[in-house]
Scaffold this motif. Structure first.
Motif, PDB file in Angstrom:
ATOM      1  N   ILE A  28      35.827  42.215 -60.888  1.00 52.72           N
ATOM      2  CA  ILE A  28      35.265  41.578 -59.694  1.00 52.72           C
ATOM      3  C   ILE A  28      34.684  42.574 -58.695  1.00 52.72           C
ATOM      4  CG2 ILE A  28      36.831  39.624 -59.923  1.00 52.72           C
ATOM      5  CD1 ILE A  28      38.346  40.754 -57.477  1.00 52.72           C
ATOM      6  N   ALA A  29      34.762  43.871 -58.989  1.00 50.97           N
ATOM      7  CA  ALA A  29      34.253  44.884 -58.050  1.00 50.97           C
ATOM      8  C   ALA A  29      32.806  44.648 -57.619  1.00 50.97           C
ATOM      9  CB  ALA A  29      34.413  46.276 -58.652  1.00 50.97           C
ATOM     10  N   PRO A  30      31.902  44.182 -58.501  1.00 51.62           N
ATOM     11  CA  PRO A  30      30.517  43.955 -58.051  1.00 51.62           C
ATOM     12  C   PRO A  30      30.364  42.901 -56.964  1.00 51.62           C
ATOM     13  CG  PRO A  30      30.577  44.184 -60.428  1.00 51.62           C
ATOM     14  CD  PRO A  30      32.008  44.059 -59.964  1.00 51.62           C
ATOM     15  N   ILE A  41      37.641  41.282 -49.194  1.00 52.19           N
ATOM     16  CA  ILE A  41      38.668  42.220 -48.725  1.00 52.19           C
ATOM     17  C   ILE A  41      39.607  42.551 -49.877  1.00 52.19           C
ATOM     18  CG2 ILE A  41      40.676  42.520 -47.219  1.00 52.19           C
ATOM     19  CD1 ILE A  41      39.252  40.777 -45.150  1.00 52.19           C
ATOM     20  N   ASP A  42      39.748  43.834 -50.183  1.00 53.28           N
ATOM     21  CA  ASP A  42      40.745  44.299 -51.142  1.00 53.28           C
ATOM     22  C   ASP A  42      41.976  44.693 -50.339  1.00 53.28           C
ATOM     23  OD1 ASP A  42      39.102  44.016 -53.433  1.00 53.28           O
ATOM     24  OD2 ASP A  42      38.105  45.900 -52.971  1.00 53.28           O
ATOM     25  N   GLY A  46      47.197  44.906 -53.352  1.00 54.23           N
ATOM     26  CA  GLY A  46      46.541  44.794 -54.648  1.00 54.23           C
ATOM     27  C   GLY A  46      45.848  43.478 -54.903  1.00 54.23           C
ATOM     28  N   THR A  47      45.906  42.555 -53.952  1.00 52.43           N
ATOM     29  CA  THR A  47      45.202  41.286 -54.110  1.00 52.43           C
ATOM     30  C   THR A  47      43.768  41.419 -53.599  1.00 52.43           C
ATOM     31  OG1 THR A  47      45.977  40.482 -51.962  1.00 52.43           O
ATOM     32  CG2 THR A  47      47.315  39.946 -53.898  1.00 52.43           C
ATOM     33  N   HIS A  48      42.938  40.489 -54.031  1.00 52.18           N
ATOM     34  CA  HIS A  48      41.519  40.513 -53.682  1.00 52.18           C
ATOM     35  C   HIS A  48      41.153  39.172 -53.048  1.00 52.18           C
ATOM     36  CE1 HIS A  48      41.254  44.032 -56.352  1.00 52.18           C
ATOM     37  NE2 HIS A  48      42.037  43.341 -57.147  1.00 52.18           N
ATOM     38  N   TRP A  49      40.665  39.229 -51.808  1.00 59.42           N
ATOM     39  CA  TRP A  49      40.264  38.036 -51.075  1.00 59.42           C
ATOM     40  C   TRP A  49      38.740  37.942 -51.048  1.00 59.42           C
ATOM     41  CZ3 TRP A  49      43.608  34.670 -48.266  1.00 59.42           C
ATOM     42  CH2 TRP A  49      44.950  35.060 -48.242  1.00 59.42           C
ATOM     43  N   ARG A  62      42.081  33.988 -53.223  1.00 60.75           N
ATOM     44  CA  ARG A  62      42.818  35.239 -53.371  1.00 60.75           C
ATOM     45  C   ARG A  62      43.182  35.400 -54.843  1.00 60.75           C
ATOM     46  NH1 ARG A  62      48.368  35.328 -50.426  1.00 60.75           N
ATOM     47  NH2 ARG A  62      48.974  34.183 -52.313  1.00 60.75           N
ATOM     48  N   LEU A  63      42.801  36.521 -55.419  1.00 57.43           N
ATOM     49  CA  LEU A  63      43.060  36.792 -56.827  1.00 57.43           C
ATOM     50  C   LEU A  63      44.055  37.934 -56.960  1.00 57.43           C
ATOM     51  CD1 LEU A  63      39.393  36.683 -58.214  1.00 57.43           C
ATOM     52  CD2 LEU A  63      41.078  34.826 -58.192  1.00 57.43           C
ATOM     53  N   ALA A  64      44.951  37.804 -57.919  1.00 57.86           N
ATOM     54  CA  ALA A  64      45.944  38.845 -58.172  1.00 57.86           C
ATOM     55  C   ALA A  64      46.140  38.995 -59.673  1.00 57.86           C
ATOM     56  CB  ALA A  64      47.272  38.502 -57.501  1.00 57.86           C
ATOM     57  N   GLN A  65      46.358  40.218 -60.106  1.00 56.24           N
ATOM     58  CA  GLN A  65      46.647  40.489 -61.518  1.00 56.24           C
ATOM     59  C   GLN A  65      48.109  40.166 -61.767  1.00 56.24           C
ATOM     60  OE1 GLN A  65      44.150  42.777 -63.630  1.00 56.24           O
ATOM     61  NE2 GLN A  65      45.122  41.428 -65.126  1.00 56.24           N
ATOM     62  N   SER A  66      48.385  39.107 -62.534  1.00 55.24           N
ATOM     63  CA  SER A  66      49.765  38.739 -62.831  1.00 55.24           C
ATOM     64  C   SER A  66      50.379  39.693 -63.842  1.00 55.24           C
ATOM     65  CB  SER A  66      49.834  37.307 -63.370  1.00 55.24           C
ATOM     66  OG  SER A  66      49.331  36.396 -62.416  1.00 55.24           O
ATOM     67  N   ASP A  67      49.652  39.931 -64.900  1.00 57.81           N
ATOM     68  CA  ASP A  67      50.020  40.913 -65.922  1.00 57.81           C
ATOM     69  C   ASP A  67      48.732  41.317 -66.616  1.00 57.81           C
ATOM     70  OD1 ASP A  67      49.471  39.040 -68.097  1.00 57.81           O
ATOM     71  OD2 ASP A  67      51.395  38.119 -67.628  1.00 57.81           O
ATOM     72  N   ARG A  68      48.824  42.071 -67.693  1.00 59.46           N
ATOM     73  CA  ARG A  68      47.627  42.616 -68.326  1.00 59.46           C
ATOM     74  C   ARG A  68      46.693  41.529 -68.848  1.00 59.46           C
ATOM     75  NH1 ARG A  68      46.612  45.675 -73.447  1.00 59.46           N
ATOM     76  NH2 ARG A  68      45.125  47.340 -72.929  1.00 59.46           N
ATOM     77  N   HIS A  69      47.221  40.339 -69.084  1.00 61.43           N
ATOM     78  CA  HIS A  69      46.423  39.266 -69.675  1.00 61.43           C
ATOM     79  C   HIS A  69      46.216  38.075 -68.745  1.00 61.43           C
ATOM     80  CE1 HIS A  69      46.375  40.775 -73.912  1.00 61.43           C
ATOM     81  NE2 HIS A  69      47.428  41.446 -73.470  1.00 61.43           N
ATOM     82  N   SER A  70      46.739  38.142 -67.535  1.00 62.87           N
ATOM     83  CA  SER A  70      46.713  36.954 -66.670  1.00 62.87           C
ATOM     84  C   SER A  70      46.230  37.270 -65.258  1.00 62.87           C
ATOM     85  CB  SER A  70      48.111  36.331 -66.589  1.00 62.87           C
ATOM     86  OG  SER A  70      48.585  35.997 -67.866  1.00 62.87           O
ATOM     87  N   VAL A  71      45.572  36.286 -64.661  1.00 59.46           N
ATOM     88  CA  VAL A  71      45.116  36.360 -63.275  1.00 59.46           C
ATOM     89  C   VAL A  71      45.609  35.117 -62.547  1.00 59.46           C
ATOM     90  CG1 VAL A  71      43.104  36.317 -61.740  1.00 59.46           C
ATOM     91  CG2 VAL A  71      43.067  37.738 -63.813  1.00 59.46           C
TER      92      VAL A  71
END
Length: 312
Positions: A28-30, A41-42, A46-49, A62-71
């Protein structure tokens, strides 16, 4: 692909999971248009708004990395349900990278180290178009200052318990009605401001290109005066999930590709020829070079001065 959905006491919540890894931060960086982007806002945790405007209305998510395979996503506002429904599509959890088989050692290593990099498919064409037009043929620093100023002045507060300052970008009608002198004070010259206004008048039709094949969508975008292959590629990278959207005409890209992969500077034509075997994953290759730290270009001489009409 597995998923869970629930209605939370505050906002709507959904977790999406993929059999392949998902690298949320790099994917999602772009979306973030430089430091201080009012729409993104990062957070320190570690969450991304992000604040956006969907057909169903504004949304804060708001997005967060739950684990390597989940958001895990939480969303607020009239557009919350629509956003969560589109989350898998946005993160390109359905993409197939089996045909991406680079032979350059740096690309091979980057692909091995970052298997979770996905493309972005927001489907929001006009929202991707405006900042891309602002960045046409000017310093990125200046263009992003223009974006910040215009969004802060004409955007609306993000819905829900958003971080302070998070802002929903203006809708197409607002961009169309911004006076020319206001664009000028934001360091946006007549050619770029007229392109934004022209595109705003066609915003409804532009959004329909999101369901086209990315190559056809890019062709249609280029029929609008002021939109060329570079701008169409920048839009495709964010709105269409186009892994092949190479930003031909970028001031730095060809030199970066040349120095990184060939050890010498090259021009656009040579870059296009050199990357041709990687089609339809040329943009994916560029992103991998960026996030792996391989991308580089020697610095020669002073930068050209920034133009400043100021908001003072």
């Amino acid at each position: 692909m597995r998923e869970q959905a629930a209605v939370a006491e505050s906002g709507l919540v959904r977790t999406v999971t993929s059999d392949r890894p998902v690298d949320l931060a790099h994917t999602i960086a772009p979306l973030r248009r430089g430091p201080g982007d009012p729409c993104h806002i990062d957070a320190a945790d570690g969450t991304h708004w992000h604040a956006s405007r969907l057909p169903s209305g504004p949304v804060t998510y708001r997005l967060a990395q739950s684990d390597r395979h989940s958001v895990r996503a939480r969303a607020w506002g009239p557009g919350a349900a629509e956003f969560l429904d589109r989350l898998e599509h946005m993160l390109c959890l359905d993409e197939d990278v089996s045909a991406f088989t680079p032979d350059h050692p740096k690309l091979l290593d980057a692909h091995r180290r970052f298997p979770g990099l996905r493309m972005l498919r927001t489907g929001l064409v006009f929202e991707a178009l405006v900042p891309a037009v602002l960045e046409q043929k000017v310093h990125t620093k200046s263009a992003r200052a223009s974006w910040r100023g215009l969004v802060r002045k004409f955007g609306t507060p993000a819905p829900g318990p958003a971080p302070a300052g998070l802002t929903v970008p203006p809708d197409a009608d607002t961009w169309r009605r911004i006076p020319s002198w206001t664009y000028h004070r934001a360091n946006v010259g007549p050619q770029r401001s007229q392109t934004i206004v022209r595109a705003a008048r066609l915003a409804e039709a532009l959004e329909r290109t999101a369901i086209q094949d990315p190559a056809e969508a890019a062709r249609l975008l280029c029929t609008i005066p002021g939109i060329g292959v570079w701008t169409a590629a920048e839009i495709g990278q964010r709105a269409f999930g186009d892994a092949d959207a190479l930003s031909v005409g970028d001031y730095h890209l060809a030199a970066i590709v040349g120095w990184t992969l060939l050890g010498r500077p090259i021009e656009d034509d040579e870059m296009v020829d050199y990357l041709e075997p990687l089609r339809p994953h040329r943009y994916r290759a560029v992103r991998l070079l960026e996030i792996s730290g391989y991308a580089h270009k020697p610095k020669f001489g002073p930068r050209t001065p920034l133009t400043d009409h100021t908001w003072h």
